[in-house]
Design an enzyme around this catalytic site. Structure first.
Site, short mmCIF file in Angstrom:
data_model
loop_
_atom_site.label_atom_id
_atom_site.label_comp_id
_atom_site.label_asym_id
_atom_site.label_seq_id
_atom_site.Cartn_x
_atom_site.Cartn_y
_atom_site.Cartn_z
N GLU A 34 0.88 -1.17 0.00
CA GLU A 34 0.00 0.00 0.00
C GLU A 34 0.92 1.22 0.00
OE1 GLU A 34 -2.74 0.48 3.28
OE2 GLU A 34 -3.49 2.33 2.38
N ARG A 260 5.94 -13.04 9.34
CA ARG A 260 6.53 -11.71 9.14
C ARG A 260 7.97 -11.70 9.65
NH1 ARG A 260 2.75 -7.46 8.66
NH2 ARG A 260 4.25 -5.88 9.23
N LYS A 270 4.93 0.10 9.55
CA LYS A 270 4.92 1.36 8.81
C LYS A 270 4.33 2.50 9.65
CE LYS A 270 3.38 -0.04 4.71
NZ LYS A 270 2.56 0.01 3.51
P1 ATP Z 1 2.69 -2.45 7.97
O1 ATP Z 1 1.94 -3.40 8.85
O2 ATP Z 1 4.06 -2.11 8.43
O3 ATP Z 1 1.89 -1.25 7.55
P2 ATP Z 1 1.85 -3.85 5.72
O4 ATP Z 1 1.89 -5.30 5.75
O5 ATP Z 1 0.52 -3.27 5.96
O6 ATP Z 1 2.95 -3.28 6.66
P3 ATP Z 1 1.93 -3.50 2.93
O7 ATP Z 1 2.35 -2.33 2.16
O8 ATP Z 1 0.51 -3.90 2.90
O9 ATP Z 1 2.39 -3.24 4.40
O10 ATP Z 1 2.85 -4.76 2.61
C1 ATP Z 1 3.07 -5.25 1.33
C2 ATP Z 1 3.51 -6.68 1.41
O11 ATP Z 1 4.66 -6.81 2.22
C3 ATP Z 1 2.44 -7.56 2.02
O12 ATP Z 1 2.27 -8.70 1.21
C4 ATP Z 1 2.96 -7.91 3.36
O13 ATP Z 1 2.53 -9.17 3.72
C5 ATP Z 1 4.47 -7.85 3.17
N1 ATP Z 1 5.12 -7.47 4.42
C6 ATP Z 1 4.91 -6.35 5.14
N2 ATP Z 1 5.62 -6.35 6.28
C7 ATP Z 1 6.32 -7.51 6.28
C8 ATP Z 1 7.23 -8.13 7.19
N3 ATP Z 1 7.58 -7.54 8.33
N4 ATP Z 1 7.75 -9.34 6.86
C9 ATP Z 1 7.42 -9.93 5.71
N5 ATP Z 1 6.56 -9.41 4.82
C10 ATP Z 1 6.00 -8.24 5.08
#
Ligand code: ATP
Ligand code: MG
Length: 556
Positions: A34, A260, A270
């Site tokens: 996102e 994760r 984020k």
């Molecule tokens: P945050 O929770 O920090 O906002 P998010 O998962 O909402 O992160 P996105 O932009 O939706 O952020 O993430 C894009 C992709 O990256 C998703 O498929 C998510 O599963 C993966 N991702 C995000 N954070 C991690 C992490 N800590 N480890 C592995 N994959 C991740």
């Protein structure tokens, strides 16, 4: 970027068997950020997995922006994310895809579900929806608007779309099962009214699909074969499957969840990283202390080091906390192998060579790397006046050789790549501080053993006064001073390491560093790895990528 040495994980096993058994012809994965912030090291793990698997099995990986929430999103984040993915080395000139490309299709499918009696316009507000939803122990209750007729739903949804309904007054909800054990299936919201412009679709829409409604259909449109996401989405899977089985889509993407990546001493949320930026704890998303990809780039960490780290991690069905030292191992390993050596004195003390004529040379050739002859050598000026680190000199002759392997009055030390010398006389100012040391070099000791009877205490770094350049250094350290700053939800900021940035001016660097390219990394002998800052500037600033050794182990 084939990497056959990578250990096979359960997702890769599945891809292999799906290809072998003809379940899929070609593997298509996707990485769906996102655009509401910059990418961090956790995202890097997901990028390496998704792009890496597609590469290894001759498929493709889409970079797709899940841009369904215009309030939090920004073109600036889109641009930064593209740059980071390209920099990590998976794809050049990426042509990203966007959820917003599918808004028309998603809208049509919403109308389809309404027509089938499987979606309805609800007038409960956000708080009431929460209340009616129930809990893990208590079933939910049906919304009073659940049994509206199809015609009425169609007309209200049209009004929502046309901007005739105020924000928050109505939502479109899927009609599934308010008593389901899985809360995600208790009539989730598909569309909400948001009268904000979107960075790509402008003011065309004032209703936006929820992530839960959009996500699976986006995968179906792109014919994603293996939709890989993190564990927290496992319980959303039945919902994605419900939409797919109730819509006239022609693909059935399968979702696989993995743990994760969390790193200790930092955070990979984020939202919290944004808070550090917004509240000025750091200087922007690309501050070199941040675990963001852009921060790591400014810190001189290479894409290869990040990829090697990510590929070393288990892809498991549980979330894990990885030790920062493991990440730093890959950073050091890469920098140690690839960065040329140079010298820089942070806190200069003047040495005057009393027998300078005995040197019989004014340039010294020094190897740039102890075991990489291909990195060549450099000529460094050796003048009558030199600088060493103040902390590398002592006037206390009783200091043991074991404890202090540096220069002591009336004793010997070797200058890196240069002569052995002896400290003969100390000059002090009126306050009694040492301002200068007179030294005598031992001729013919460059690249040669010490003569009989002379035992230098150690080897120290130095620079020549006339050819050196002034510079500043940023000493970066870990962002937080406890391993799990995140465990205490409200208070992660209180664990911020106030010594995570130390700025030092008045350093003296070897003259050649004047020409260092932004982003170029050197090992400053005995000091650590340093990279020239990427910011355009006339002054010379180096950022510490990482220290030579882990100094945190001893602090634990
Ligand atoms: P945050 O929770 O920090 O906002 P998010 O998962 O909402 O992160 P996105 O932009 O939706 O952020 O993430 C894009 C992709 O990256 C998703 O498929 C998510 O599963 C993966 N991702 C995000 N954070 C991690 C992490 N800590 N480890 C592995 N994959 C991740
Ligand atoms: Mg997300």
């Amino acid at each position: 970027m084939k990497n056959s040495s990578k250990p096979i994980n359960f997702i890769e096993n599945k891809i292999k068997s799906d290809l072998e058994n003809g379940v899929v012809e070609r593997v298509i994965t996707r990485f769906p950020p996102e655009p509401n912030g910059f990418l961090h090291i956790g995202h890097a793990k997901s990028i390496c997995l998704n792009f890496g698997l597609a590469d290894k099995y001759g498929g493709d990986c889409n970079l797709r922006f899940d841009d369904t929430n215009p309030e939090a999103e920004d073109q600036r984040f889109v641009d930064a994310i593209i740059k980071d993915v390209e920099w990590l080395g998976f794809k050049q000139n990426i042509r990203p895809k966007y959820a917003s490309d599918y808004f028309d299709q998603l809208y049509e499918w919403a109308i389809f579900l309404i027509s089938e009696g499987k979606a309805y316009v609800c007038e409960l507000n956000a708080e009431q929806i929460r209340e009616y939803r129930g809990t893990l122990k208590l079933p939910g209750r049906n919304s009073p608007y659940r049994e509206r007729l199809v015609e009425e739903n169609l007309s209200l949804f049209e009004k929502m779309k046309n901007g005739e309904i105020p924000e928050g007054a109505m939502t479109l909800r899927a009609k599934i099962d308010m008593t389901s054990g899985n809360i995600n299936l208790r009539d989730p919201v598909m569309y909400r009214i948001k009268k904000s412009s979107h960075q790509r679709t402008g003011d065309k829409w004032c209703i936006y699909p929820s992530y839960d409604y959009a996500h699976g259909q986006e995968d179906a449109i792109e014919k994603i074969t293996h939709s890989i996401c993190t564990l927290e989405f496992a319980s959303n899977r039945p919902l994605y499957d419900w939409f797919i089985s109730n819509l006239p889509v022609h693909a059935e993407p399968k979702q696989y969840e993995f743990g994760r990546l969390n790193l200790n001493y930092t955070i990979t949320s984020k939202r919290k990283l944004k808070q550090l930026v917004d509240e000025n704890y750091v200087h922007g998303w690309d501050d070199p202390r941040m675990p963001t990809i852009s921060g790591m780039r400014r810190r001189g960490i290479s894409p290869a080091a990040i990829r090697n780290f990510c590929n070393s991690l288990a892809v498991a069905k549980t979330d894990g906390i990885v030790d920062m030292a493991q990440f730093e191992y890959f950073v050091r390993d890469d920098l140690n192998n690839n960065s040329p050596r140079a010298m820089c004195v942070f806190d200069p003390l003047r040495l005057t060579v009393v027998n300078y004529d005995d040197a019989k040379l004014d340039q010294i050739k020094i190897q740039n790397h102890p075991n990489r002859p291909d990195l060549g050598s450099r000529e460094t000026r050796f003048g009558k006046t030199l600088f060493i680190e103040k902390s590398d000199f002592s006037d206390d002759e009783t200091l043991s050789r074991k404890k202090f392997k540096r220069l002591v009055i009336n004793d010997y030390v070797r200058l890196r790549g240069s002569f052995i010398l002896k400290a003969e006389k100390i000059i002090k100012d009126e306050q009694g501080s040492i301002t200068e040391v007179l030294v005598r070099i031992i001729p013919n000791t460059i690249g040669a053993d010490a003569p009989e009877g002379i035992r230098p205490r150690g080897v120290i770094h130095w620079v020549d006064q006339d050819s050196s350049v002034d510079c500043s250094v940023n000493l970066y350290d870990r962002l937080f001073n406890v391993p799990s700053p995140d465990s205490d939800q409200d208070n992660f900021l209180q664990h911020f390491n106030t010594e995570s940035l130390i700025f030092i001016t008045g350093c003296k660097a070897e003259g050649l560093l004047q020409k260092a390219a932004p982003g170029e990394v050197f090992q400053f002998e005995r000091q650590g790895y340093f990279t020239r800052d990427l910011a355009e500037s006339d002054s010379l600033t180096f950022n510490r990528s990482i220290s030579l050794r882990d100094s945190w182990e001893s602090k634990l």
